[in-house]
Design a protein around this motif. Structure first.
Motif, PDB file in Angstrom:
ATOM      1  N   LEU A  40       0.364   2.408   6.311  1.00 46.85           N
ATOM      2  CA  LEU A  40       0.910   1.342   7.156  1.00 46.85           C
ATOM      3  C   LEU A  40       2.302   0.992   6.656  1.00 46.85           C
ATOM      4  CD1 LEU A  40       0.430  -0.829   9.378  1.00 46.85           C
ATOM      5  CD2 LEU A  40      -0.494  -2.291   7.565  1.00 46.85           C
ATOM      6  N   HIS A  41       3.212   0.814   7.590  1.00 44.39           N
ATOM      7  CA  HIS A  41       4.572   0.394   7.256  1.00 44.39           C
ATOM      8  C   HIS A  41       4.529  -0.971   6.582  1.00 44.39           C
ATOM      9  CE1 HIS A  41       8.743  -0.741   7.564  1.00 44.39           C
ATOM     10  NE2 HIS A  41       8.435  -1.742   8.366  1.00 44.39           N
ATOM     11  N   ALA A  42       5.215  -1.099   5.480  1.00 42.91           N
ATOM     12  CA  ALA A  42       5.287  -2.381   4.778  1.00 42.91           C
ATOM     13  C   ALA A  42       6.626  -2.470   4.056  1.00 42.91           C
ATOM     14  CB  ALA A  42       4.154  -2.515   3.774  1.00 42.91           C
ATOM     15  N   TYR A  43       7.202  -3.643   4.096  1.00 49.35           N
ATOM     16  CA  TYR A  43       8.399  -3.898   3.295  1.00 49.35           C
ATOM     17  C   TYR A  43       8.224  -5.273   2.665  1.00 49.35           C
ATOM     18  CZ  TYR A  43      10.124  -6.938   7.015  1.00 49.35           C
ATOM     19  OH  TYR A  43      10.261  -7.954   7.915  1.00 49.35           O
ATOM     20  N   THR A  44       9.092  -5.635   1.757  1.00 48.54           N
ATOM     21  CA  THR A  44       8.964  -6.876   0.987  1.00 48.54           C
ATOM     22  C   THR A  44       7.557  -6.965   0.395  1.00 48.54           C
ATOM     23  OG1 THR A  44      10.445  -7.901   2.610  1.00 48.54           O
ATOM     24  CG2 THR A  44       9.471  -9.353   0.990  1.00 48.54           C
ATOM     25  N   ILE A  45       7.139  -5.932  -0.279  1.00 45.39           N
ATOM     26  CA  ILE A  45       5.810  -5.880  -0.892  1.00 45.39           C
ATOM     27  C   ILE A  45       5.841  -6.720  -2.164  1.00 45.39           C
ATOM     28  CG2 ILE A  45       4.112  -4.362  -1.961  1.00 45.39           C
ATOM     29  CD1 ILE A  45       5.121  -2.149  -0.051  1.00 45.39           C
ATOM     30  N   ASP A  46       4.957  -7.739  -2.213  1.00 44.11           N
ATOM     31  CA  ASP A  46       4.992  -8.696  -3.315  1.00 44.11           C
ATOM     32  C   ASP A  46       3.571  -9.007  -3.794  1.00 44.11           C
ATOM     33  OD1 ASP A  46       5.978 -10.513  -5.144  1.00 44.11           O
ATOM     34  OD2 ASP A  46       6.289 -12.099  -3.665  1.00 44.11           O
ATOM     35  N   PRO A  47       3.151  -8.461  -4.950  1.00 45.87           N
ATOM     36  CA  PRO A  47       1.802  -8.749  -5.461  1.00 45.87           C
ATOM     37  C   PRO A  47       1.724 -10.148  -6.080  1.00 45.87           C
ATOM     38  CG  PRO A  47       2.957  -7.273  -6.945  1.00 45.87           C
ATOM     39  CD  PRO A  47       3.867  -7.506  -5.772  1.00 45.87           C
TER      40      PRO A  47
END
Length: 149
Positions: A40-47
Motif C-alpha cells: 500500500l502506498h504510504a508516506y510520512t510513515i511515523d511509528p
C-alpha cells in the motif's frame, strides 16, 4: 491442461478495493501475481507506541495524480520485513494486518507500507492476499465493481 474451478470469482488485472479499518473508501489496486506480498502506498510513515505496542501512522494519496487528497491512517505494526521489489531493490518495510473489501469479499491480509508516489497504482494485491481464491483474467479490468461500504 488443468481444469479451472468454476467456484472461484474472476478478477481483472486491476480492481477497486476498500480498506475500511484504515478509512480508505476506494483505491485502485493492481493484481500482481508476481508479488508475494501486498503493498500500500504510504508516506510520512511515523511509528509510535500505545501501551507498549508499536503502532504506525502513515498518510496515503488514494487517488492517482491527486496529491492534494490525503488520508491519515493508524494501525498496529505486525512486523518489519525486508521486501525485494520488482527491480531487485531490497527495502525494510512496516507490515500491518487489515481487512480489504474486494467486490463482496472481505479478506484479512498483511500489507507492507511503501512510498508508491511514482507508481501508477496506490496498491498491489499479491499472491498471499489472492491466496487461491480467484482466477485472474489479464485482459479484463474492474470485474468485481466498486466495493460497497
Amino acid at each position: 491442461m488443468a481444469e479451472l474451478s468454476t467456484q472461484k470469482a474472476v478478477l481483472g488485472w486491476r480492481e477497486w478495493v476498500s480498506l475500511p479499518e484504515l478509512g480508505i473508501r476506494l483505491v485502485k489496486a493492481k493484481i500482481d501475481t508476481g508479488a508475494r506480498s501486498s503493498a500500500l502506498h504510504a508516506y510520512t510513515i511515523d511509528p509510535y507506541f500505545i501501551g507498549g505496542q508499536r503502532w504506525i501512522m502513515f498518510a496515503i494519496h488514494p487517488k492517482q495524480k491527486h496529491r492534494n487528497i490525503s488520508i491519515e491512517c493508524h494501525a498496529p505494526v505486525k512486523d518489519r520485513r525486508i521486501v525485494t521489489d520488482s527491480g531487485g531493490h531490497k527495502q525494510r518495510r512496516y507490515v500491518i494486518e487489515t481487512d480489504i473489501l474486494l467486490g463482496q469479499s472481505l479478506i484479512r491480509t498483511e500489507v507492507t507500507l511503501t512510498n508508491r508516489d511514482t507508481m501508477l497504482f496506490r496498491m498491489l494485491l499479491g499472491r498471499t492476499t489472492i491466496d487461491n481464491r480467484y482466477i485472474i483474467d489479464p485482459g479484463a479490468s474492474y470485474l468485481q465493481g466498486k466495493p460497497g461500504m
